[in-house]
Design a protein around this motif. Sequence first.
Motif, short mmCIF file in Angstrom:
data_model
loop_
_atom_site.label_atom_id
_atom_site.label_comp_id
_atom_site.label_asym_id
_atom_site.label_seq_id
_atom_site.Cartn_x
_atom_site.Cartn_y
_atom_site.Cartn_z
N ASP A 124 -3.49 7.94 6.36
CA ASP A 124 -3.19 6.83 5.45
C ASP A 124 -2.39 5.74 6.17
OD1 ASP A 124 -4.42 8.02 3.29
OD2 ASP A 124 -2.56 8.56 2.26
N ALA A 125 -1.36 6.17 6.90
CA ALA A 125 -0.48 5.22 7.58
C ALA A 125 -1.24 4.41 8.61
CB ALA A 125 0.69 5.95 8.22
N ILE B 51 2.75 2.51 12.18
CA ILE B 51 2.27 1.23 11.61
C ILE B 51 2.76 0.00 12.36
CG2 ILE B 51 2.07 2.25 9.31
CD1 ILE B 51 4.59 0.66 8.52
N VAL C 72 4.00 -1.33 3.62
CA VAL C 72 3.55 0.05 3.39
C VAL C 72 4.67 0.79 2.67
CG1 VAL C 72 2.79 2.19 4.46
CG2 VAL C 72 2.12 0.00 5.46
N CYS D 257 -2.34 -6.17 4.29
CA CYS D 257 -1.31 -5.96 3.26
C CYS D 257 0.03 -6.43 3.79
CB CYS D 257 -1.24 -4.49 2.83
SG CYS D 257 -0.72 -3.35 4.13
N VAL E 124 0.85 -1.19 0.00
CA VAL E 124 0.00 0.00 0.00
C VAL E 124 0.88 1.24 0.00
CG1 VAL E 124 -1.71 1.34 1.27
CG2 VAL E 124 -1.91 -1.16 1.17
N ARG E 125 0.76 2.05 -1.05
CA ARG E 125 1.51 3.32 -1.08
C ARG E 125 0.64 4.42 -0.49
NH1 ARG E 125 4.31 6.42 -6.23
NH2 ARG E 125 2.15 6.61 -6.95
N ILE E 126 1.14 5.02 0.57
CA ILE E 126 0.42 6.09 1.24
C ILE E 126 0.92 7.45 0.74
CG2 ILE E 126 0.09 4.65 3.29
CD1 ILE E 126 2.29 6.36 4.66
N ALA F 98 -3.45 1.99 6.77
CA ALA F 98 -2.69 0.90 6.17
C ALA F 98 -2.21 -0.11 7.21
CB ALA F 98 -1.48 1.46 5.41
#
Length: 284
Positions: A82-83, A112, A94, A91, A69-71, A86
Amino acid sequence: MDQRARPYRSVLYIPGSKDRALEKARGLPVDAIIFDLEDAVAPDEKENARATLAAALEQGGYGSRMRIVRINGLDTQWGEADAKAAAAMDCDAVLLPKVESTAQLDALAALIGEKPIWAMMETPRGMLKAAEIAAHPQLTGFVMGTNDLAKELQTRFRADRLPMMAGLGLCLLAAKAEGIVIVDGVYNAFKDADGLKVECDQGRDMGFDGKTLIHPAQVDVANAAFAPSEAEIDLAKRQIAAYEETEASGQGVAVVDGKIVENLHVVTAREILAKADAIAALEE
């Protein structure tokens, strides 16, 4: 699966906000997917994209593909949320954009937990700090952001990518020194299969593990370019057999096709066969 054996031939960007694209990705023969919350998502869709992507990942169906997942950057208004989102998603890693220091990775790790981190390497400062970034204990992969790097370097386009070689080389050295994955940047002309093949072959020759892609039409070319060829597999088997036979007899040195086979060649040969086996398992 061993990090160096796991295939990363094709790493496809998918918008995290598009249900149709998320569904289609389940059936694509890619080795990894970058579910994008950054460039592929418009500002007014950022919050909805998190929920859309979380639901898609929870639903599953992506098989053994690596799910990244690209934040958005932590210096943006969306990055922290986003972080945290995620961190709760199903997933494998990150991906943080425009990494230029280990402090950025520390900040992400604090949000995270122990989930693996990948870094987008796309600025001159990032290139110059590549060794430090690659050595971060939570980092397991580099993704080259060649479009942003070209912009920062103010280069002209060249098919041989000569203006980018210094940056690409620094990141490759850092990644190989630390044993992390490194995948090459995108090829923008997604309908130009011949041009893509040239760039994939160049990346494979340099030592990249695979290619980031912007369109499903590019998958087959990347998969072929970064997979061991039949000739490489055959040579690897013959090198191992010759070396083991010589070791068992205790006489002379192993020679294949007129070339001496040493232990380092056997290590490489076994890695080739392990990657071929891993690719075959993915394609079953």
